[in-house]
Design a protein around this motif. Structure first.
Motif, PDB file in Angstrom:
ATOM      1  N   GLY A   1      -7.986 -60.839   4.162  1.00 28.02           N
ATOM      2  CA  GLY A   1      -9.269 -60.396   3.619  1.00 28.02           C
ATOM      3  C   GLY A   1      -9.529 -60.890   2.213  1.00 28.02           C
TER       4      GLY A   1
ATOM      5  N   LEU B   1     -14.445 -60.969  11.367  1.00 31.19           N
ATOM      6  CA  LEU B   1     -15.338 -60.324  10.404  1.00 31.19           C
ATOM      7  C   LEU B   1     -16.587 -59.804  11.110  1.00 31.19           C
ATOM      8  CD1 LEU B   1     -15.293 -62.536   7.181  1.00 31.19           C
ATOM      9  CD2 LEU B   1     -14.807 -60.098   7.307  1.00 31.19           C
TER      10      LEU B   1
ATOM     11  N   ALA C   1     -13.442 -57.251  -2.159  1.00 27.18           N
ATOM     12  CA  ALA C   1     -12.586 -56.652  -1.137  1.00 27.18           C
ATOM     13  C   ALA C   1     -12.201 -55.237  -1.540  1.00 27.18           C
ATOM     14  CB  ALA C   1     -11.330 -57.499  -0.942  1.00 27.18           C
TER      15      ALA C   1
ATOM     16  N   SER D   1     -19.825 -56.242  -0.214  1.00 26.44           N
ATOM     17  CA  SER D   1     -18.603 -55.443  -0.091  1.00 26.44           C
ATOM     18  C   SER D   1     -17.893 -55.776   1.217  1.00 26.44           C
ATOM     19  CB  SER D   1     -18.951 -53.948  -0.127  1.00 26.44           C
ATOM     20  OG  SER D   1     -17.783 -53.163   0.045  1.00 26.44           O
ATOM     21  N   LEU D   2     -16.633 -56.194   1.127  1.00 32.01           N
ATOM     22  CA  LEU D   2     -15.824 -56.498   2.309  1.00 32.01           C
ATOM     23  C   LEU D   2     -14.767 -55.408   2.454  1.00 32.01           C
ATOM     24  CD1 LEU D   2     -14.255 -59.968   3.247  1.00 32.01           C
ATOM     25  CD2 LEU D   2     -13.147 -57.804   3.750  1.00 32.01           C
TER      26      LEU D   2
ATOM     27  N   LEU E   1     -13.492 -56.560   7.837  1.00 31.49           N
ATOM     28  CA  LEU E   1     -12.448 -57.370   8.457  1.00 31.49           C
ATOM     29  C   LEU E   1     -11.610 -56.446   9.330  1.00 31.49           C
ATOM     30  CD1 LEU E   1     -10.863 -60.107   8.647  1.00 31.49           C
ATOM     31  CD2 LEU E   1      -9.379 -59.184   6.849  1.00 31.49           C
TER      32      LEU E   1
ATOM     33  N   ALA F   1     -12.466 -63.354   0.989  1.00 27.05           N
ATOM     34  CA  ALA F   1     -13.415 -62.912  -0.034  1.00 27.05           C
ATOM     35  C   ALA F   1     -13.550 -63.959  -1.137  1.00 27.05           C
ATOM     36  CB  ALA F   1     -12.959 -61.576  -0.616  1.00 27.05           C
TER      37      ALA F   1
ATOM     38  N   VAL G   1     -17.850 -61.461  -3.448  1.00 31.32           N
ATOM     39  CA  VAL G   1     -17.508 -60.707  -2.247  1.00 31.32           C
ATOM     40  C   VAL G   1     -16.301 -59.856  -2.643  1.00 31.32           C
ATOM     41  CG1 VAL G   1     -16.744 -60.801   0.146  1.00 31.32           C
ATOM     42  CG2 VAL G   1     -18.391 -62.488  -0.703  1.00 31.32           C
TER      43      VAL G   1
ATOM     44  N   ASN H   1     -22.634 -55.210   3.525  1.00 29.97           N
ATOM     45  CA  ASN H   1     -21.383 -54.518   3.851  1.00 29.97           C
ATOM     46  C   ASN H   1     -20.795 -55.182   5.079  1.00 29.97           C
ATOM     47  OD1 ASN H   1     -21.216 -51.851   2.106  1.00 29.97           O
ATOM     48  ND2 ASN H   1     -23.360 -52.115   2.700  1.00 29.97           N
ATOM     49  N   ILE H   2     -19.591 -55.737   4.935  1.00 27.03           N
ATOM     50  CA  ILE H   2     -18.929 -56.409   6.048  1.00 27.03           C
ATOM     51  C   ILE H   2     -17.519 -55.871   6.201  1.00 27.03           C
ATOM     52  CG2 ILE H   2     -20.360 -58.475   5.933  1.00 27.03           C
ATOM     53  CD1 ILE H   2     -18.158 -59.872   4.410  1.00 27.03           C
TER      54      ILE H   2
ATOM     55  N   LEU I   1     -23.595 -65.699   6.676  1.00 21.83           N
ATOM     56  CA  LEU I   1     -22.247 -65.166   6.481  1.00 21.83           C
ATOM     57  C   LEU I   1     -21.226 -65.972   7.279  1.00 21.83           C
ATOM     58  CD1 LEU I   1     -23.109 -61.357   6.580  1.00 21.83           C
ATOM     59  CD2 LEU I   1     -22.160 -62.594   4.613  1.00 21.83           C
TER      60      LEU I   1
END
Length: 325
Positions: free
Chosen positions: A49, A253, A66, A34-35, A93, A53, A64, A90-91, A267
């Motif tokens: 983003g 990120l 967004a 999840s971005l 931007l 992704a 990935v 979980n990342i 990543l």
């Protein structure tokens, strides 16, 4: 970190064998990532983003996804990632506003530099110093001098505390040694509309936002705030004109603090792969956004850069004396 999480009433995250295996087995990722994008769909951060992704999904072999999580200057999305399980799934931007949030917000439910693990800088976008079409200054020196002489009479527009255009406005007023009347708008678009109509005097905003209006001479441009000129934009830089005002609306990120180094590096590798995608590079060029170099899309570089930006912005924000709760 465990003590910090306990103090915040968050669940303790113990180093379990399963979590260690994710970082050491080389199997990451085994499910979708999840971005979180902390600003609304359709804006510059959202564009960056979603392109990232797409490219990262190809490299990682997992989707990935967004997701726009807006509010509180991006700190709601940042808190979600900071408080997530530190496994890389979980990342976040975020842009330069994350560096300003370290000083701007009196209370945050997480520590920016401990709760988040920088993975890499991904882009830089120059800011432009602009004015209404009939602004009485022929060049940047006269622009600064006009602010110095008539600061109390001039209106400067920006879209709120901690955003790139408000930070640029602080730097501009610092360079001129004079404060102006700051007018807060709900985004860049209404400020540009007022600028074109002559009801707003000056502003500082991303080249992505101002370029179409500069090309049509609907607003007047004086300089870009990056050390190098922006291709496709006929403006000198503040550096070459000798004005101490350098800034970009950079994006980076982040994973959750404590994410295993092996996962962070995987990543980061995916970020670099995404930044080499032709579709991303073309879209970035169209929006006057510079793709980060491979050395910048790296956790160590990004961590040092974030610290330097926090320290650079802190005295400006403290001097302005405006804070968010």
């Amino acid at each position: 970190m465990i003590a910090r999480r306990a103090a915040l009433g968050l669940p303790l995250l113990l180093a379990t064998p399963a979590l260690a295996q994710v970082g050491s087995s080389g199997a990451f990722p085994q499910r979708p990532i999840s971005l979180l994008i902390p600003f609304a769909a359709g804006g510059p951060t959202d564009m960056i983003g979603r392109l990232l992704a797409e490219g990262m999904s190809k490299e990682l072999g997992q989707p990935v996804a967004a997701e726009n999580v807006t509010g509180a200057g991006g700190t709601i999305a940042a808190a979600r990632v900071a408080q997530a399980r530190p496994d890389g799934y979980n990342i976040l931007l975020h842009h330069i506003g994350l560096a300003s949030a370290a000083t701007l917000y009196r209370r945050l439910p997480f520590d920016i530099q401990r709760g988040l693990a920088p993975l890499g800088v991904v882009s830089q976008t120059g800011m432009t110093l602009v004015a209404r079409p009939d602004f009485p200054a022929a060049d940047l020196a006269a622009y600064i001098e006009t602010i110095r002489r008539r600061g109390d009479e001039l209106n400067l527009g920006h879209s709120g505390l901690g955003g790139s255009n408000q930070l640029c406005a602080l730097l501009l007023q610092h360079a001129a040694g004079k404060s102006v009347t700051n007018v807060v708008f709900r985004g860049s678009a209404p400020a540009i509309t007022e600028l074109m109509a002559g009801r707003l005097d000056i502003t500082c905003d991303q080249a992505t936002v101002t370029a179409p209006f500069l090309r049509d001479n609907r607003i007047r441009g004086y300089a870009v705030t990056t050390p190098q000129r922006v291709p496709g934009l006929e403006l000198p830089t503040t550096t070459e004109l000798g004005i101490p005002l350098t800034m970009s609306a950079w994006h980076g990120l982040y994973a959750t603090g404590g994410t295993p180094p092996e996962v962070q590096q995987r990543l980061a590798q995916a970020i670099r792969a995404a930044l080499h995608e032709d579709r991303l590079k073309t879209r970035f060029a169209e929006t006057f956004t510079t793709v980060a170099a491979d050395r910048e899309a790296d956790p160590a570089y990004h961590a040092n850069f974030l610290t330097s930006e926090i320290e650079r912005l802190r005295p400006l924000i403290l001097a302005a004396g405006q804070f968010a709760d």
